[in-house]
Scaffold this motif. Structure first.
Motif, PDB file in Angstrom:
ATOM      1  N   LYS A 297       0.400   9.570  18.165  1.00 27.51           N
ATOM      2  CA  LYS A 297       1.060   8.290  17.905  1.00 27.51           C
ATOM      3  C   LYS A 297       2.407   8.500  17.240  1.00 27.51           C
ATOM      4  N   GLU A 299       6.454   6.630  16.063  1.00 31.67           N
ATOM      5  CA  GLU A 299       7.035   5.511  15.324  1.00 31.67           C
ATOM      6  C   GLU A 299       7.441   4.380  16.261  1.00 31.67           C
ATOM      7  N   GLY A 300       7.678   4.728  17.516  1.00 36.84           N
ATOM      8  CA  GLY A 300       8.115   3.782  18.535  1.00 36.84           C
ATOM      9  C   GLY A 300       8.681   4.578  19.683  1.00 36.84           C
ATOM     10  N   PRO A 301       8.700   4.011  20.899  1.00 33.26           N
ATOM     11  CA  PRO A 301       9.084   4.815  22.070  1.00 33.26           C
ATOM     12  C   PRO A 301      10.531   5.276  22.093  1.00 33.26           C
ATOM     13  N   SER A 347       0.514   6.889  22.157  1.00 34.47           N
ATOM     14  CA  SER A 347       0.948   5.569  21.712  1.00 34.47           C
ATOM     15  C   SER A 347       2.298   5.647  21.021  1.00 34.47           C
ATOM     16  N   ASP A 348       3.184   4.713  21.356  1.00 33.76           N
ATOM     17  CA  ASP A 348       4.428   4.482  20.606  1.00 33.76           C
ATOM     18  C   ASP A 348       5.317   5.723  20.540  1.00 33.76           C
ATOM     19  N   ASN A 385       2.521   1.473  25.155  1.00 32.27           N
ATOM     20  CA  ASN A 385       3.828   1.355  24.502  1.00 32.27           C
ATOM     21  C   ASN A 385       4.554   2.697  24.443  1.00 32.27           C
ATOM     22  N   CYS A 386       4.590   3.375  25.563  1.00 35.19           N
ATOM     23  CA  CYS A 386       5.290   4.657  25.662  1.00 35.19           C
ATOM     24  C   CYS A 386       6.387   4.560  26.715  1.00 35.19           C
ATOM     25  N   CYS A 409       4.072   0.325  29.233  1.00 30.61           N
ATOM     26  CA  CYS A 409       4.866   1.559  29.257  1.00 30.61           C
ATOM     27  C   CYS A 409       6.034   1.422  30.228  1.00 30.61           C
TER      28      CYS A 409
END
Length: 658
Positions: A297, A299-301, A347-348, A385-386, A409
């Motif tokens: 996981k 922090e964000g994509p 994730s992310d 969310n990738c 994604c």
């Protein structure tokens, strides 16, 4: 005189015995008919003098009996077509029982406008869980659908709540009083005809304990990730021998693998990558080996980026497309899932193929299982969310994974050869592909040999400026698959128009080619078998995940029936359930595979594609409804009879509307 009378009586007795055996038997029929619509019936035991009779089912009858004749527009020994009455008393929301009548004999009644569940969104639900049922006639105007859970032992009924009702889709909230660990029968009724409108789904739903969904996967098995509180920060956690830098300069491969292995050894955990750029540099083998009970996981994509593709790629001993898929390649793969991996997720974060030199063509994949069974590679995989910036590489290649989710994604690939597929998930079961944004130029999206899959709300854009000019390329490729829902997807093109080079089908099922097919005439048959000693059958496809081999009677006595094959030897096939009418020497048969079985293709928008919705090799129980095709060459359903090349594909019970 007495002798003649005796012979006449004997002859009449024999004829009456034969006639008694000719009670009409219905094998197939249209399920839906509005006033003025034609409907077709296929079966056995009637002549061209056949009649159709019907009655409106009110629901309070002790038994049903015919009450009015139905106008017919064609009749033959195997088929008859009637017209739903136009009178105002027969509204759009009634259940109609229909009988086939031959002489003084009636068939058992069949029903028009009765609800039927074809497939259920999940195998399991929790009390109060919201899920969907996909089927036929699930709602009628002015009627209130009913969904009931039935306990297998006590037969106690539990009422579900219908949240939203459409003819092909019901959104349902499961009852709150379900008993955990129980497989419930599910009964549907669209509200017309009382108890005569009830029908049981083939699938049963497993009730599980209610629990939280820590990664908001919105699938029942999302609650199995119970290890989510055990978090390893790859840059600061003192339990890790090697800490990652995430500076875009250092090689963080060993550090990330260490964290993955530690989390796995501890029984499960989340490997957390704070914002940064994490490089995977390797000249042999693969980048990261994923483990069971581990979620990667970020922090964000666009904050957490994992890069690979530095230097010259390792050699590919068996590239995808040469040795078949799934394959055994692990060289040059960014993320590798060993056999039997369970509860694994991404994730992310962003995965980026920098493709520094050469062609780094692999990205994320499982290994080919020896036994291609349900979940043989692994189970409970997700990517949510990738962002996947793949350059010229394959996308997510998860083959033979049970319970899989790819959602929210972004994918981008610039490959212009036909084998880098964005999603190559043959053998996948109980999967959901939703809300993804994709840009690609060549290849397909593969889900062959699969069952119980939902592909919905994806926006997929083909980049025409980079299109390949030969080979298999286009949209979804889904062969030999059962219980599939392809719904509300937008598939369009940007740049140059797609060139017509015998490719580019956007929603495609093309399995069922001559391999494994055979045609012939029945030599003898029993209730559970067919024998033809002119054949020399090898082992037929009886244990496949989805659409195993079937034998269908296509001409003569019993034409219109098909059965799954249970086993066979060189000359005889045994079937899973008995023939309703046993074939004889007048009967022709075909052994084939359904390329598509129990499908719903609904609400998709296709724009500027070379070809639209194409079923090359037949299928059964297919509904293609409410789709929009703009310059996408239409809908093609092919029942393909080419005996000279051993091909005989069938299409049964298909609906195209709206």
């Amino acid at each position: 005189m007495y002798k003649i009378n005796f012979l006449l009586l004997l002859l009449l007795s024999v004829l009456n015995g034969i006639y008694a055996q000719q009670k009409p038997m219905v094998f197939n029929h249209n399920e839906t008919a509005l006033p003025g619509d034609a409907f077709n019936v296929q079966g056995s035991g009637w002549s061209k003098n056949v009649e159709l009779w019907g009655t409106v089912v009110k629901g309070n009858e002790n038994s049903l009996s015919p009450s009015f004749p139905i106008k017919m527009i064609s009749a033959d020994e195997g088929c008859v077509t009637g017209v739903f009455p136009l009178e105002m008393s027969y509204r759009k929301n009634v259940l109609i029982a229909v009988w086939v009548k031959e002489g003084e004999l009636y068939s058992e009644p069949f029903f028009l406008n009765r609800s039927r569940a074809v497939t259920i969104e999940f195998e399991e639900v929790m009390p109060g869980y919201v899920f969907r049922i996909f089927g036929r006639n699930l709602s009628l105007p002015g009627c209130k659908p009913i969904v009931t859970f039935i306990h297998p032992n006590s037969k106690q009924q539990h009422q579900a709540v219908v949240v939203k009702a459409e003819p092909y889709v019901l959104t349902v909230q499961a009852p709150f009083d379900l008993e955990a660990g129980t497989h419930y029968q599910v009964m549907v009724n669209n509200g017309a005809g009382g108890a005569y409108g009830n029908s049981l789904a083939e699938e049963r739903l497993f009730a599980r304990e209610k629990s939280e969904d820590p990664f908001s996967l919105q699938v029942p098995w999302g609650s199995d990730f119970v290890f989510y509180k055990n978090v390893y920060n790859v840059r600061t956690d003192s339990r890790l021998k090697h800490l990652a830098k995430g500076d875009g300069i250092s090689n963080d491969r060993i550090s990330l693998q260490d964290a993955i292995d530690k989390a796995h050894a501890a029984g499960g955990g989340v490997v957390y990558l704070p914002a940064g750029v994490y490089k995977l540099v390797f000249d042999k083998g693969c980048g990261l080996v994923m483990r069971s009970n581990v979620v990667l996981k970020g922090e964000g994509p666009e904050q957490t980026i994992i890069q690979y593709g530095f230097g010259i790629p390792p050699s590919y001993p068996d590239p995808i497309g040469v040795g078949g898929w799934p394959d055994y390649t692990n060289e040059g793969v960014a993320f590798l899932w060993p056999l039997h991996t369970k509860l694994s997720g991404l994730s992310d974060l962003k995965v980026q193929n920098v493709n520094e030199s050469g062609l780094w063509r692999h990205s994320m994949k499982t290994i080919c299982p020896l036994n291609k069974a349900k979940g043989a590679s692994g189970s409970c995989f997700f990517a949510v969310n990738c962002h996947f910036d793949l350059s010229v590489a394959w996308g997510i290649s998860w083959g033979y994974v049970d319970k899989m989710l790819i959602a929210n994604c972004n994918f981008r690939s610039y490959a212009n050869i036909t084998w880098p597929w964005m999603w190559h998930c043959d053998g996948s079961t109980n999967f959901v592909i939703r809300n993804n944004r994709v840009f690609y130029s060549a290849g397909r999206f593969g889900f062959s040999n699969s069952f119980n899959g939902i592909i919905e709300n994806n926006h997929i854009t083909r980049m025409g400026d980079l299109q390949a000019f030969k080979g298999e390329t286009g949209g979804f490729n889904i062969d030999f698959s059962k219980d599939m829902v392809v719904m509300n997807n937008l598939l369009d093109v940007e740049g140059d128009s797609i060139v017509d080079r015998n490719m580019g089908e956007t929603i495609l099922s093309q399995g069922g080619n001559p391999i494994g097919q055979s045609l012939g005439r029945v030599e003898k048959a029993s209730e559970f078998s067919v024998t033809d000693r002119t054949q020399n059958w090898n082992q037929l496809r009886t244990s496949d995940l989805s659409t195993c081999s079937v034998v269908a009677i296509i001409k003569g006595k019993g034409a219109g029936q098909w059965r799954r094959i249970k086993k066979n030897d060189k000359h005889t096939i045994w079937i899973e359930r008995p023939w309703a009418v046993i074939p004889d020497e007048s009967s022709n048969y075909v052994v084939t595979n359904w390329s598509a079985e129990d499908w719903l293709v609904k609400g998709n928008i296709l724009k500027e594609n070379n070809r639209g919705i194409w079923f090359y090799c037949g299928g059964t129980d297919i509904a293609i409804v409410e789709n929009q095709l703009n310059n996408s060459e239409g809908i093609y359903l092919r029942s393909d009879q080419r005996v000279e090349v051993g091909r005989y594909n069938l299409m049964w019970n298909a609906v195209v509307e709206g």
